[in-house]
Enzyme design. Structure first.
Site, PDB file in Angstrom:
ATOM      1  CG  HIS A  56      29.955  34.919  27.117  1.00  0.00           C
ATOM      2  ND1 HIS A  56      28.988  35.191  26.179  1.00  0.00           N
ATOM      3  CD2 HIS A  56      29.348  34.213  28.094  1.00  0.00           C
ATOM      4  CE1 HIS A  56      27.847  34.664  26.601  1.00  0.00           C
ATOM      5  NE2 HIS A  56      28.036  34.066  27.743  1.00  0.00           N
ATOM      6  CD  GLU A  72      29.848  31.666  25.620  1.00  0.00           C
ATOM      7  OE1 GLU A  72      30.380  31.314  26.681  1.00  0.00           O
ATOM      8  OE2 GLU A  72      28.616  31.726  25.478  1.00  0.00           O
TER       9      GLU A  72
HETATM   10  C1  BG6 Z   1      26.450  31.290  28.380  1.00  0.00           C
HETATM   11  C2  BG6 Z   1      25.885  30.187  29.209  1.00  0.00           C
HETATM   12  O1  BG6 Z   1      27.818  31.118  28.230  1.00  0.00           O
HETATM   13  O2  BG6 Z   1      26.199  32.539  29.018  1.00  0.00           O
HETATM   14  C3  BG6 Z   1      24.390  30.418  29.381  1.00  0.00           C
HETATM   15  O3  BG6 Z   1      26.154  28.935  28.608  1.00  0.00           O
HETATM   16  C4  BG6 Z   1      24.135  31.803  29.969  1.00  0.00           C
HETATM   17  O4  BG6 Z   1      23.833  29.416  30.202  1.00  0.00           O
HETATM   18  C5  BG6 Z   1      24.829  32.839  29.114  1.00  0.00           C
HETATM   19  O5  BG6 Z   1      22.745  32.050  30.027  1.00  0.00           O
HETATM   20  C6  BG6 Z   1      24.669  34.277  29.594  1.00  0.00           C
HETATM   21  O6  BG6 Z   1      25.066  34.427  30.905  1.00  0.00           O
HETATM   22  P1  BG6 Z   1      24.898  35.808  31.624  1.00  0.00           P
HETATM   23  O7  BG6 Z   1      25.349  35.609  33.035  1.00  0.00           O
HETATM   24  O8  BG6 Z   1      25.754  36.798  30.904  1.00  0.00           O
HETATM   25  O9  BG6 Z   1      23.434  36.150  31.534  1.00  0.00           O
END
Ligand code: BG6
Length: 296
Positions: A165, A269
């Site tokens: 991510h 990502e």
């Molecule tokens: C992304 C998702 O990969 O991660 C989003 O597509 C999400 O919907 C984002 O808000 C962040 O997620 P987190 O759990 O780290 O706040």
């Protein structure tokens, strides 16, 4: 912090307590490039080029605690992506302490660290499967290579999604573009998961963006016009790409993210988010992503 000094390599690998006292591995390349990886989540939090310029976004509001994910760098999402299942958001490996399996200085000066996570009481309570997950991070003069490997060490098949991510630093999101995804089918989380081919030659940002690009090309790029920098992303063994920017309202809702920080980041990502991978006992899965950054 446990004594991990046997993994240190003079001038190339140092291990120190990082933010929140969490153990951190710092890699240094002779060219001047560097990277930092926390054992918590096998989370890469920093990648600097030979000039010392930071290439990843890291939130000033990030948590630094054993039970919370870090906001920025590269969270590893496994075995679930987002809220698409019964596990905690993005799975559990980003909030588990990984084991340092090895560090290496390679011929030519590249430096690598390997981190491992297997099932433990906490993961078994959430997910009744035995597994071994390995992440190998290799730093070169101009690239960062992320090799992920998942093994099923149990006697029942399991299914997983994965995302690396990555939060890239961007000087001005209004002058940034993601290129290479034109024609790819996307699933738009902000339009009730509508599926359609993206007709745009590049993705620009003027609102919240949250899309899975299914079976995306293996090479794409991010153009940061204000910084005069282009990131190249090359994946293999991973089918999909997610493009995410929370924009204004969602930034305000996220407690571990500054209200204005959406202006200086984009997440692109790599992984397998659209379709789950089924892993039979003993069967390995491998995927790799190589990031590089070039200044004009
Ligand atoms: C992304 C998702 O990969 O991660 C989003 O597509 C999400 O919907 C984002 O808000 C962040 O997620 P987190 O759990 O780290 O706040």
């Amino acid at each position: 912090m446990k004594d991990l000094s046997r993994f240190e390599i003079h001038g190339a690998v140092a291990i120190t307590p990082g933010n929140g006292g969490l153990p951190k591995v710092a890699l240094k390349h002779p060219s001047g490039s560097s990277a930092e990886i926390y054992l918590h989540g096998a989370h890469v939090t920093s990648w600097r080029d030979g000039r010392g310029e930071e290439l990843f976004f890291l939130s000033r509001e990030s948590n630094w605690a054993a039970d919370k994910p870090i906001r920025g760098g590269i969270p590893v999402c496994w075995p679930q992506f987002g809220g698409q299942g019964t596990l905690p958001q993005h799975g559990f490996v980003r909030t588990n302490p990984w084991t340092l399996a090895g560090t290496e200085e390679l011929p030519g000066g590249n430096v690598a660290v390997t981190l491992r996570l297997s099932e433990n009481d906490a993961t078994l309570k959430l997910w009744p499967h035995r597994f071994e997950f390995e992440l190998r991070v290799t730093l070169s003069a101009s690239s960062l290579r992320l090799g992920a490997q998942a093994g099923n060490t149990g006697d029942q098949p399991f299914e997983f999604q994965i995302a690396l991510h990555t939060y890239f630093t961007i000087a001005d999101i209004h002058r940034a573009a993601v290129r290479g995804l034109q024609g790819t089918t996307m699933i738009d989380a902000l339009r009730e998961n509508a599926r359609e081919a993206d007709a745009q030659p590049e993705i620009r940002f003027d609102r919240e963006t949250d899309r899975v690009y299914v079976s995306a090309p293996d090479t794409l790029s991010i153009r940061d016009e204000a910084a005069g920098r282009t990131f190249a992303i090359r994946k293999s063994g991973m089918s999909d790409v997610v493009v995410w920017n929370p924009w204004i309202a969602k930034s305000q809702r996220m407690p571990d993210f500054g209200d204005d920080e959406y202006l200086r980041m984009v997440c692109v990502e790599t992984g397998n988010m659209a379709n789950r991978i089924r892993l039979a006992p003993g069967q390995p899965w491998r995927g790799e992503t190589v990031l590089s950054a070039v200044r004009d």
